[in-house]
Design a protein around this motif. Structure first.
Motif, PDB file in Angstrom:
ATOM      1  N   MET A 203       3.206  30.975  43.436  1.00 53.60           N
ATOM      2  CA  MET A 203       4.433  30.895  43.841  1.00 53.60           C
ATOM      3  C   MET A 203       5.497  32.244  43.450  1.00 53.60           C
ATOM      4  SD  MET A 203       7.820  28.190  42.916  1.00 53.60           S
ATOM      5  CE  MET A 203       6.767  26.876  43.768  1.00 53.60           C
ATOM      6  N   SER A 204       6.166  33.002  44.448  1.00 51.59           N
ATOM      7  CA  SER A 204       6.649  34.205  44.512  1.00 51.59           C
ATOM      8  C   SER A 204       7.816  34.101  43.307  1.00 51.59           C
ATOM      9  CB  SER A 204       7.236  34.810  45.622  1.00 51.59           C
ATOM     10  OG  SER A 204       8.178  33.972  46.134  1.00 51.59           O
ATOM     11  N   GLU A 205       8.260  35.302  42.580  1.00 49.78           N
ATOM     12  CA  GLU A 205       9.122  35.170  41.492  1.00 49.78           C
ATOM     13  C   GLU A 205      10.528  35.259  42.078  1.00 49.78           C
ATOM     14  OE1 GLU A 205       9.017  35.211  38.247  1.00 49.78           O
ATOM     15  OE2 GLU A 205       6.991  34.748  38.311  1.00 49.78           O
ATOM     16  N   PRO A 206      11.549  34.645  41.625  1.00 45.89           N
ATOM     17  CA  PRO A 206      12.946  34.760  42.338  1.00 45.89           C
ATOM     18  C   PRO A 206      13.593  36.003  42.233  1.00 45.89           C
ATOM     19  CG  PRO A 206      13.149  33.485  40.271  1.00 45.89           C
ATOM     20  CD  PRO A 206      11.606  33.623  40.616  1.00 45.89           C
ATOM     21  N   VAL A 207      14.166  36.552  43.329  1.00 50.46           N
ATOM     22  CA  VAL A 207      14.794  38.046  43.371  1.00 50.46           C
ATOM     23  C   VAL A 207      16.028  37.930  42.954  1.00 50.46           C
ATOM     24  CG1 VAL A 207      15.183  40.196  44.723  1.00 50.46           C
ATOM     25  CG2 VAL A 207      12.968  38.498  45.076  1.00 50.46           C
ATOM     26  N   LYS A 208      16.594  38.622  42.131  1.00 52.31           N
ATOM     27  CA  LYS A 208      17.932  38.738  41.641  1.00 52.31           C
ATOM     28  C   LYS A 208      18.685  39.939  41.908  1.00 52.31           C
ATOM     29  CE  LYS A 208      17.106  35.642  37.195  1.00 52.31           C
ATOM     30  NZ  LYS A 208      17.397  35.609  36.016  1.00 52.31           N
ATOM     31  N   ILE A 209      19.735  39.818  42.800  1.00 50.73           N
ATOM     32  CA  ILE A 209      20.241  41.169  43.340  1.00 50.73           C
ATOM     33  C   ILE A 209      21.751  40.791  43.209  1.00 50.73           C
ATOM     34  CG2 ILE A 209      20.675  42.178  45.585  1.00 50.73           C
ATOM     35  CD1 ILE A 209      18.123  41.337  46.505  1.00 50.73           C
ATOM     36  N   ASN A 210      22.320  42.038  43.185  1.00 49.28           N
ATOM     37  CA  ASN A 210      23.841  42.044  42.909  1.00 49.28           C
ATOM     38  C   ASN A 210      24.550  42.225  44.043  1.00 49.28           C
ATOM     39  OD1 ASN A 210      24.208  41.755  40.002  1.00 49.28           O
ATOM     40  ND2 ASN A 210      23.595  43.871  39.883  1.00 49.28           N
ATOM     41  N   ILE A 211      25.326  41.227  44.684  1.00 51.29           N
ATOM     42  CA  ILE A 211      25.717  41.243  45.989  1.00 51.29           C
ATOM     43  C   ILE A 211      27.349  41.280  45.673  1.00 51.29           C
ATOM     44  CG2 ILE A 211      23.759  40.079  47.069  1.00 51.29           C
ATOM     45  CD1 ILE A 211      25.305  37.440  46.938  1.00 51.29           C
ATOM     46  N   PRO A 212      27.888  41.952  46.961  1.00 49.38           N
ATOM     47  CA  PRO A 212      29.515  41.847  47.067  1.00 49.38           C
ATOM     48  C   PRO A 212      29.924  40.472  47.683  1.00 49.38           C
ATOM     49  CG  PRO A 212      28.618  43.074  48.844  1.00 49.38           C
ATOM     50  CD  PRO A 212      27.364  42.617  48.184  1.00 49.38           C
ATOM     51  N   ALA A 213      31.471  40.333  47.156  1.00 52.01           N
ATOM     52  CA  ALA A 213      31.610  39.259  47.627  1.00 52.01           C
ATOM     53  C   ALA A 213      31.772  38.628  48.890  1.00 52.01           C
ATOM     54  CB  ALA A 213      33.173  39.082  47.013  1.00 52.01           C
ATOM     55  N   SER A 214      31.785  39.488  50.015  1.00 55.44           N
ATOM     56  CA  SER A 214      31.671  39.265  51.371  1.00 55.44           C
ATOM     57  C   SER A 214      30.348  38.635  51.809  1.00 55.44           C
ATOM     58  CB  SER A 214      31.698  40.635  52.126  1.00 55.44           C
ATOM     59  OG  SER A 214      30.769  41.574  51.592  1.00 55.44           O
ATOM     60  N   VAL A 215      29.211  39.058  50.895  1.00 52.14           N
ATOM     61  CA  VAL A 215      27.928  38.285  51.095  1.00 52.14           C
ATOM     62  C   VAL A 215      27.790  37.131  50.396  1.00 52.14           C
ATOM     63  CG1 VAL A 215      25.518  38.740  50.950  1.00 52.14           C
ATOM     64  CG2 VAL A 215      26.850  40.642  51.565  1.00 52.14           C
ATOM     65  N   ALA A 216      28.410  37.033  49.215  1.00 54.24           N
ATOM     66  CA  ALA A 216      28.205  35.861  48.307  1.00 54.24           C
ATOM     67  C   ALA A 216      29.037  34.726  49.155  1.00 54.24           C
ATOM     68  CB  ALA A 216      29.014  36.123  46.902  1.00 54.24           C
ATOM     69  N   ALA A 217      30.169  34.986  49.972  1.00 50.94           N
ATOM     70  CA  ALA A 217      30.886  33.823  50.564  1.00 50.94           C
ATOM     71  C   ALA A 217      29.734  33.072  51.647  1.00 50.94           C
ATOM     72  CB  ALA A 217      31.953  34.672  51.422  1.00 50.94           C
ATOM     73  N   PHE A 218      28.771  33.597  51.947  1.00 55.44           N
ATOM     74  CA  PHE A 218      27.611  32.998  52.901  1.00 55.44           C
ATOM     75  C   PHE A 218      26.576  32.408  52.023  1.00 55.44           C
ATOM     76  CE2 PHE A 218      29.799  35.943  55.756  1.00 55.44           C
ATOM     77  CZ  PHE A 218      30.160  35.149  56.805  1.00 55.44           C
ATOM     78  N   VAL A 219      26.395  32.782  50.930  1.00 53.24           N
ATOM     79  CA  VAL A 219      24.972  32.302  50.276  1.00 53.24           C
ATOM     80  C   VAL A 219      25.178  31.687  49.002  1.00 53.24           C
ATOM     81  CG1 VAL A 219      23.919  34.260  51.232  1.00 53.24           C
ATOM     82  CG2 VAL A 219      24.774  34.707  49.031  1.00 53.24           C
ATOM     83  N   ARG A 220      26.397  31.534  48.451  1.00 51.31           N
ATOM     84  CA  ARG A 220      26.536  31.032  47.159  1.00 51.31           C
ATOM     85  C   ARG A 220      26.294  29.504  47.167  1.00 51.31           C
ATOM     86  NH1 ARG A 220      32.365  32.274  48.171  1.00 51.31           N
ATOM     87  NH2 ARG A 220      31.930  33.723  46.537  1.00 51.31           N
ATOM     88  N   PRO A 221      26.148  28.792  46.312  1.00 51.73           N
ATOM     89  CA  PRO A 221      25.641  27.558  46.349  1.00 51.73           C
ATOM     90  C   PRO A 221      26.878  26.762  47.053  1.00 51.73           C
ATOM     91  CG  PRO A 221      24.793  28.212  44.263  1.00 51.73           C
ATOM     92  CD  PRO A 221      25.775  29.312  44.817  1.00 51.73           C
ATOM     93  N   GLY A 222      26.599  25.594  47.764  1.00 55.12           N
ATOM     94  CA  GLY A 222      27.695  24.937  48.204  1.00 55.12           C
ATOM     95  C   GLY A 222      28.096  25.197  49.627  1.00 55.12           C
ATOM     96  N   THR A 223      27.670  26.486  50.148  1.00 53.61           N
ATOM     97  CA  THR A 223      28.205  26.954  51.397  1.00 53.61           C
ATOM     98  C   THR A 223      27.704  26.152  52.296  1.00 53.61           C
ATOM     99  OG1 THR A 223      28.000  29.279  50.482  1.00 53.61           O
ATOM    100  CG2 THR A 223      28.049  28.941  52.819  1.00 53.61           C
ATOM    101  N   PRO A 224      28.661  25.685  53.414  1.00 52.87           N
ATOM    102  CA  PRO A 224      28.376  24.450  54.268  1.00 52.87           C
ATOM    103  C   PRO A 224      26.843  25.301  55.329  1.00 52.87           C
ATOM    104  CG  PRO A 224      30.563  24.783  54.276  1.00 52.87           C
ATOM    105  CD  PRO A 224      30.085  25.990  53.239  1.00 52.87           C
ATOM    106  N   LEU A 225      26.206  24.401  55.961  1.00 53.13           N
ATOM    107  CA  LEU A 225      24.922  24.982  56.628  1.00 53.13           C
ATOM    108  C   LEU A 225      25.683  25.547  57.944  1.00 53.13           C
ATOM    109  CD1 LEU A 225      22.021  24.966  57.413  1.00 53.13           C
ATOM    110  CD2 LEU A 225      22.387  22.623  58.527  1.00 53.13           C
TER     111      LEU A 225
END
Length: 306
Positions: free
Chosen positions: A1-23
């Protein structure tokens, strides 16, 4: 299994990918039409390409693969990137010279990605230029004069693809890369990759990937012949081979198609009529081909004796 990738992202990107974002919101982001600057759009598509939902992942991967070169080059001027982001770009756009050049200039590029980009040692047509010369898309029968018996077939020099040989280690590296690719990345590589990539991806379980190899303009007749003799079981691959007028002018390819049980019966019978008498006689006695083809071969021999 590949290692998780940790990336610092701006708030504009986080709005789409943070946990709980609707499908639906993630799907919208994966489509790419969200009005973000190039760098943020690139990060968004990379992140959503790792989404746990297959539809989101596939759409983001497709959007990444279709990004225009100008946008990508502009994004690459916008600061440092995690090596995994650059690797994803290389898999999708490594065949495009200006993007490959920009990537190779990045100091954070990993050794694996750099080695991968350096496999593009020969000119590769850009995706928009790719076509299949001589292909009859509908798979219609060819004109009679295009399928004549050819008892002495020899492989001419121009059938050989001029590509430098590669070591087992380089081949293994490509095989390992293929295991990490998404479907969209594999399809693009199937359409543009060199002989080693074609050899790997033509065996892919996804028919869109394996069939993409047959649409690669660098696919050669010797490769097609080897593929047929390997006992390929992919119906789409067989259809594409039969539909290519240039390939089926080759006597040995027609012969291999007759002998492959996956060849559509109508095509096998069509090619049987172009075989020399010795081969027809062999088919009349063979138990390794379709009984319909064998019976037709017997009829052809009887008709010649009358």
């Amino acid at each position: 299994m590949s290692e998780p990738v940790k990336i610092n992202i701006p708030a504009s990107v986080a709005a789409f990918v943070r946990p709980g974002t609707p499908l639906q919101e993630r799907l919208r982001g994966a489509g790419g039409a969200v009005g973000l600057p190039p760098r943020e759009l690139l990060l968004l598509l990379f992140c959503l390409g790792k989404d746990t939902d297959q539809e989101v992942c596939t759409r983001a991967t497709s959007s990444m693969a279709s990004l225009p070169p100008g946008l990508i080059c502009a994004a690459l001027e916008g600061g440092e990137y995690h090596p995994a982001v650059l690797h994803a770009l290389a898999l999708n756009h490594g065949a495009t010279t200006e993007i490959r050049t920009a990537l190779l200039e990045r100091p954070e590029l990993s050794d694996v990605t750099r080695a991968f980009l350096q496999t593009f040692h020969t000119a590769v047509p850009e995706p928009e230029e790719i076509g299949v010369a001589g292909t009859d898309v509908g798979g219609l029968p060819l004109d009679d004069e295009e399928l004549l018996p050819d008892e002495q077939f020899t492989e001419s020099e121009h059938d050989q693809e001029a590509e430098p040989g590669e070591s087992d280690e380089e081949y293994l590296s490509k095989y390992q890369l293929a295991q990490e690719m998404g479907i969209g990345e594999k399809i693009k590589m199937a359409l543009t990759g060199d002989k080693e990539w074609r050899k790997i991806l033509v065996k892919d379980a996804n028919k869109l990937v394996s069939a993409g190899v047959l649409k690669n303009p660098r696919m050669s007749e010797p490769e097609v012949l080897t593929l047929l003799k390997s006992g390929v079981q992919n119906d789409e691959i067989m259809r594409l081979i039969c539909a290519n007028k240039e390939w089926v002018k080759n006597y040995q390819i027609r012969k291999a198609l007759i002998e492959n049980p996956k060849t559509p019966l109508a095509n096998a019978l069509r090619y049987l009529g172009t075989m020399n008498e010795k081969d027809v006689a062999g088919y009349a006695k063979s138990r390794n081909i379709s009984s319909v083809v064998s019976t037709q071969a017997k009829r052809m021999l009887l008709n010649k004796k009358r």
